[in-house]
Design a protein around this motif. Structure first.
Motif, PDB file in Angstrom:
ATOM      1  N   THR A   1      -5.562  -1.040   0.683  1.00 24.85           N
ATOM      2  CA  THR A   1      -5.488  -0.529  -0.684  1.00 24.85           C
ATOM      3  C   THR A   1      -6.850  -0.253  -1.303  1.00 24.85           C
ATOM      4  O   THR A   1      -6.924   0.254  -2.419  1.00 24.85           O
TER       5      THR A   1
ATOM      6  N   VAL B   1       1.025   3.510   5.759  1.00 24.99           N
ATOM      7  CA  VAL B   1       1.294   4.950   5.739  1.00 24.99           C
ATOM      8  C   VAL B   1       0.117   5.678   6.378  1.00 24.99           C
ATOM      9  O   VAL B   1      -1.002   5.596   5.878  1.00 24.99           O
TER      10      VAL B   1
ATOM     11  N   GLU C   1      -1.137   8.993   6.544  1.00 25.53           N
ATOM     12  CA  GLU C   1      -0.922  10.281   5.885  1.00 25.53           C
ATOM     13  C   GLU C   1      -1.350  11.457   6.753  1.00 25.53           C
ATOM     14  O   GLU C   1      -1.074  12.600   6.414  1.00 25.53           O
TER      15      GLU C   1
ATOM     16  N   ILE D   1       6.366  13.813   2.633  1.00 26.22           N
ATOM     17  CA  ILE D   1       5.689  13.888   1.342  1.00 26.22           C
ATOM     18  C   ILE D   1       5.860  15.281   0.734  1.00 26.22           C
ATOM     19  O   ILE D   1       6.129  15.429  -0.466  1.00 26.22           O
TER      20      ILE D   1
ATOM     21  N   GLU E   1       4.883  13.983  -7.153  1.00 23.20           N
ATOM     22  CA  GLU E   1       4.290  13.258  -6.029  1.00 23.20           C
ATOM     23  C   GLU E   1       4.930  11.877  -5.911  1.00 23.20           C
ATOM     24  O   GLU E   1       5.485  11.356  -6.887  1.00 23.20           O
ATOM     25  N   LEU E   2       4.804  11.278  -4.735  1.00 19.86           N
ATOM     26  CA  LEU E   2       5.169   9.871  -4.585  1.00 19.86           C
ATOM     27  C   LEU E   2       4.275   9.038  -5.488  1.00 19.86           C
ATOM     28  O   LEU E   2       3.090   9.347  -5.662  1.00 19.86           O
TER      29      LEU E   2
ATOM     30  N   ASN F   1       1.788   6.252  -6.296  1.00 18.36           N
ATOM     31  CA  ASN F   1       0.775   5.649  -5.441  1.00 18.36           C
ATOM     32  C   ASN F   1       0.830   4.122  -5.546  1.00 18.36           C
ATOM     33  O   ASN F   1       0.097   3.509  -6.316  1.00 18.36           O
ATOM     34  N   THR F   2       1.747   3.516  -4.805  1.00 18.63           N
ATOM     35  CA  THR F   2       1.892   2.065  -4.764  1.00 18.63           C
ATOM     36  C   THR F   2       1.800   1.601  -3.313  1.00 18.63           C
ATOM     37  O   THR F   2       1.857   2.408  -2.393  1.00 18.63           O
ATOM     38  N   TYR F   3       1.649   0.308  -3.137  1.00 21.88           N
ATOM     39  CA  TYR F   3       1.655  -0.299  -1.806  1.00 21.88           C
ATOM     40  C   TYR F   3       2.716  -1.376  -1.797  1.00 21.88           C
ATOM     41  O   TYR F   3       2.561  -2.372  -2.501  1.00 21.88           O
TER      42      TYR F   3
ATOM     43  N   LYS G   1       4.743   2.279  -0.485  1.00 15.49           N
ATOM     44  CA  LYS G   1       5.248   3.465  -1.176  1.00 15.49           C
ATOM     45  C   LYS G   1       6.782   3.387  -1.140  1.00 15.49           C
ATOM     46  O   LYS G   1       7.387   3.460  -0.080  1.00 15.49           O
ATOM     47  N   TYR G   2       7.379   3.221  -2.323  1.00 16.94           N
ATOM     48  CA  TYR G   2       8.813   2.940  -2.387  1.00 16.94           C
ATOM     49  C   TYR G   2       9.676   4.115  -1.987  1.00 16.94           C
ATOM     50  O   TYR G   2      10.774   3.922  -1.470  1.00 16.94           O
TER      51      TYR G   2
ATOM     52  N   GLN H   1       6.687   4.210   7.518  1.00 17.82           N
ATOM     53  CA  GLN H   1       5.835   3.228   6.871  1.00 17.82           C
ATOM     54  C   GLN H   1       6.089   1.796   7.329  1.00 17.82           C
ATOM     55  O   GLN H   1       5.149   1.030   7.475  1.00 17.82           O
TER      56      GLN H   1
END
Length: 159
Positions: free
Chosen positions: A36, A58, A60, A69, A79-80, A82-84, A86-87, A122
């Motif tokens: 992260t 992920v 990318e 994506i 956009e997705l 931006n979390t960790y 990615k839900y 993921q």
């Protein structure tokens, strides 16, 4: 430690050691949180051929991930987040895994859950029964390697 400040202190100290003693070969092994961090820290991770463990990652640069994506943006108009982790990808991976399980083995798929292929984007899936009277736990695990040539390898180490 998973703390970015402590990691920065470690890499700064390693930089000094490497400047004073050319030819030293150092590798770091760390925590899932390391994925992260900002590009500056990731550059140091590459410099030291870093490995870390995680249940999700992920890539990318992966073609299938890029397609997902792109399709997500087309279908949802954004956009997705931006979390960790990615839900959006978590939902996709989980859905594909269990829909594939039901399709291949029916509603009693749990008898063959260890034979269900997982081409997740993921998450590492590897379900194991806790005991004869309990449910399952996911023991899936990736080993991520930031090599010194700026490549990233996602190695599935699930049993």
């Amino acid at each position: 430690t998973g703390d970015s400040g402590a990691l920065r202190e470690i890499t700064n100290a390693l930089d000094k050691v490497h400047q004073a003693h050319q030819g030293i070969n150092t590798r770091l092994f760390g925590y899932p949180e390391w994925q992260t961090y900002n590009p500056e820290i990731k550059k140091a991770l590459h410099q030291y051929g870093t490995y870390f463990y995680t249940s999700f990652y992920v890539d990318e640069q992966d073609i299938e991930t890029s397609k997902f994506i792109e399709n997500f943006k087309f279908w949802y108009g954004r956009e997705l987040i931006n979390t960790y982790p990615k839900y959006g990808l978590f939902g996709y991976d989980t859905g594909i895994f269990f829909l594939n399980a039901v399709h291949r083995f029916g509603t009693n798929f749990e008898q063959r859950i260890n034979r269900i292929p997982s081409n997740s984007l993921q998450f590492a899936f590897n379900f194991e029964r806790v005991n004869n009277w309990g449910g399952f736990i996911n023991t899936g695990l990736y080993l991520i390697h930031y090599d010194v040539n700026n490549a990233v390898y996602k190695i599935n180490k699930s049993r």
